[in-house]
Scaffold this active site. Structure first.
Site, PDB file in Angstrom:
ATOM      1  N   ASP A 179      -9.339  -5.123   5.821  1.00  0.00           N
ATOM      2  CA  ASP A 179      -9.792  -5.936   4.694  1.00  0.00           C
ATOM      3  C   ASP A 179     -10.882  -6.914   5.123  1.00  0.00           C
ATOM      4  O   ASP A 179     -11.777  -7.235   4.330  1.00  0.00           O
ATOM      5  CB  ASP A 179      -8.620  -6.686   4.074  1.00  0.00           C
ATOM      6  CG  ASP A 179      -7.843  -5.818   3.092  1.00  0.00           C
ATOM      7  OD1 ASP A 179      -8.474  -5.014   2.389  1.00  0.00           O
ATOM      8  OD2 ASP A 179      -6.610  -5.941   3.036  1.00  0.00           O
ATOM      9  N   GLN A 184      -1.007 -13.201   5.631  1.00  0.00           N
ATOM     10  CA  GLN A 184      -2.144 -12.382   6.041  1.00  0.00           C
ATOM     11  C   GLN A 184      -3.461 -13.040   5.638  1.00  0.00           C
ATOM     12  O   GLN A 184      -3.698 -13.285   4.457  1.00  0.00           O
ATOM     13  CB  GLN A 184      -2.055 -10.989   5.417  1.00  0.00           C
ATOM     14  CG  GLN A 184      -0.872 -10.193   5.916  1.00  0.00           C
ATOM     15  CD  GLN A 184      -0.919  -8.737   5.523  1.00  0.00           C
ATOM     16  OE1 GLN A 184       0.049  -8.015   5.762  1.00  0.00           O
ATOM     17  NE2 GLN A 184      -2.014  -8.274   4.953  1.00  0.00           N
ATOM     18  N   HIS A 186       0.804  -1.219   0.000  1.00  0.00           N
ATOM     19  CA  HIS A 186       0.000   0.000   0.000  1.00  0.00           C
ATOM     20  C   HIS A 186       0.839   1.272   0.000  1.00  0.00           C
ATOM     21  O   HIS A 186       0.297   2.371   0.110  1.00  0.00           O
ATOM     22  CB  HIS A 186      -0.935   0.015   1.219  1.00  0.00           C
ATOM     23  CG  HIS A 186      -2.045  -0.985   1.131  1.00  0.00           C
ATOM     24  ND1 HIS A 186      -3.047  -0.906   0.193  1.00  0.00           N
ATOM     25  CD2 HIS A 186      -2.303  -2.098   1.863  1.00  0.00           C
ATOM     26  CE1 HIS A 186      -3.879  -1.917   0.350  1.00  0.00           C
ATOM     27  NE2 HIS A 186      -3.447  -2.657   1.356  1.00  0.00           N
TER      28      HIS A 186
END
Length: 256
Positions: free
Chosen positions: A175, A147, A46
């Site tokens: 998320d 993740q 990101h």
């Protein structure tokens, strides 16, 4: 906790705390160490960081006994290999949803016989010349974090946890909230129930759990639930919010 021991410390039941870094600044990496954090996650997913910029940041972190972890852009062999070849203490792989995803991450992050990571000893991770024990040493010291940050990943958590070679299962509440159709509502009961489910399943398999927390209160809650690898905020947000608070606390005279 030193850079060399973060994997062993976590596997031995120790707790570690760190933060995400997006800024291309060696001084920020040093400050994270001065503040007493154990690790820093360089966010290539990101943020704007690259392998080249992350290399110098990793050096600064290690000089302050902070373990540099790279969150790669995706679960691709080249991404993971590059992150580890520059000498990072570990790699954090996003969007793991299935057993196959987890197996691919292990294959890319571990040398034979645990995986099939591409081998060059002429890299920073091998001190540029390698050694007879280079691949075994890297398999022993490299932290692999996957993740699980979607509803599908939680549904498949048992088969994901069954994959050998994974050190930490990291929970991404933002998320997770998006996958539930409630983006940004990270303290919603539905998000927390999914996270708690993973913590319970991971405890059954003695797998380390990591999680992101916006503040210390949230972090303490997840520590109580069994999280060992605690990521506190993102440095750009922490800096911005702190400055915003300072400005609000200054009593500036009102003018017409």
């Amino acid at each position: 906790m030193s850079e060399r021991s973060i994997r062993h410390g976590l596997l031995d039941g120790e707790f570690s705390v760190g933060t995400f870094q997006l800024l291309d600044s060696t001084m920020v990496s040093e400050m994270i160490g001065i503040a007493g954090m154990d690790f820093v996650i360089y966010d290539q997913e990101h943020g704007p960081l690259t392998a080249e910029t992350t290399l110098k940041l990793s050096t600064a972190a290690q000089n302050r006994d902070v373990a540099p972890i790279v969150r790669v852009r995706n679960n691709e062999e080249a991404e993971i290999q590059r992150a580890l070849d520059i000498g990072a203490a570990g790699v954090q792989v996003p969007q793991i949803e299935t057993r196959a995803d987890a197996e691919a991450a292990v294959e890319a992050a571990r040398f034979d016989p645990l995986g099939s990571r591409g081998l060059s000893k002429y890299v920073r991770a091998g001190d540029y010349v390698g050694s007879e024990t280079y691949t075994d040493d890297r398999n022993e010291e490299t932290l692999l974090v996957i993740q699980v940050e979607g509803e599908r990943g939680v549904e498949n958590i048992d088969e994901i946890l069954d994959v050998d070679g994974i050190d930490v299962v990291f929970l991404g509440p933002y998320d997770l909230s998006q996958s539930l159709g409630i983006p940004g509502q990270v303290t919603d009961d539905r998000v927390e129930e999914l996270m708690e489910r993973v913590c319970e399943r991971a405890a059954d398999t003695e797998t380390v759990v990591g999680a992101f927390a916006d503040d210390a209160e949230i972090a303490n809650k997840w520590i109580d639930a069994g999280v060992q690898y605690i990521t506190l905020g993102v440095e750009v947000a922490l800096f911005t919010e702190y400055l915003d608070g300072l400005v609000d606390d200054v009593d500036l005279p009102q003018t017409d």
